[in-house]
Write a protein that holds these residues in place. Structure first.
Motif: not given
Length: 152
Positions: A47-71
């Motif tokens: 799982i790759w977890f990303y944080v979106l910061r706006f003016e240095g403040r964490p205001v968003g998040m999202g992740a990618l989870k491997r569910i198969g070789g290419h998916h």
């Protein structure tokens, strides 16, 4: 200024994001139809977890989870409600799509709600090329779920 970067989902500064995401998911979705991952599960390998910061403040998040070789699956995408309407969710989604390509995935899919409260999210995914599909990777048909996918 917007910055999106890999982060640990367990960082204390992200507590508000996780709390708001949890509240939003439970607002009008029956518990058996909620598929969000808690912060501890988002820290797992694959799982790759990303944080979106706006003016240095964490205001968003999202992740990618491997569910198969290419998916991969988009998980836990959330932008604080008071920050919506600024294009931040689109920026985050485009970042996740770009990262999925960079990581070598050929397809990304997601599950989102069918309720009206998820309408803006579904519209965003459709606008960025996702199409509706059937359940994938252990999901089953559920009237509270919409499944979408994007070939990279």
């Amino acid at each position: 200024m917007i910055e999106i970067a890999l982060s640990s989902p367990l960082a204390p500064e992200l507590a508000l994001l996780h709390e708001r995401h949890t509240v939003a998911m439970h607002a009008d979705t029956p518990p058996e139809s909620i598929h969000m991952l808690p912060a501890s599960a988002l820290a797992a390998p694959g799982i790759w977890f990303y944080v979106l910061r706006f003016e240095g403040r964490p205001v968003g998040m999202g992740a990618l989870k491997r569910i198969g070789g290419h998916h991969a699956e988009v998980k836990s995408m959330h932008v604080l409600s008071e920050m919506r309407g600024r294009g931040l969710a689109r920026a985050l989604l485009l970042h996740l799509v770009g990262e999925a390509r960079r990581l070598g995935f050929a397809r990304i899919s997601l599950e989102t709600g069918s309720q009206d409260s998820f309408g803006p999210a579904r519209a965003l995914y459709l606008a960025e090329g996702f199409i509706e599909c059937g359940p994938f990777e252990g999901y089953v048909h559920d009237p509270n779920s919409v499944f979408m996918t994007l070939a990279l």
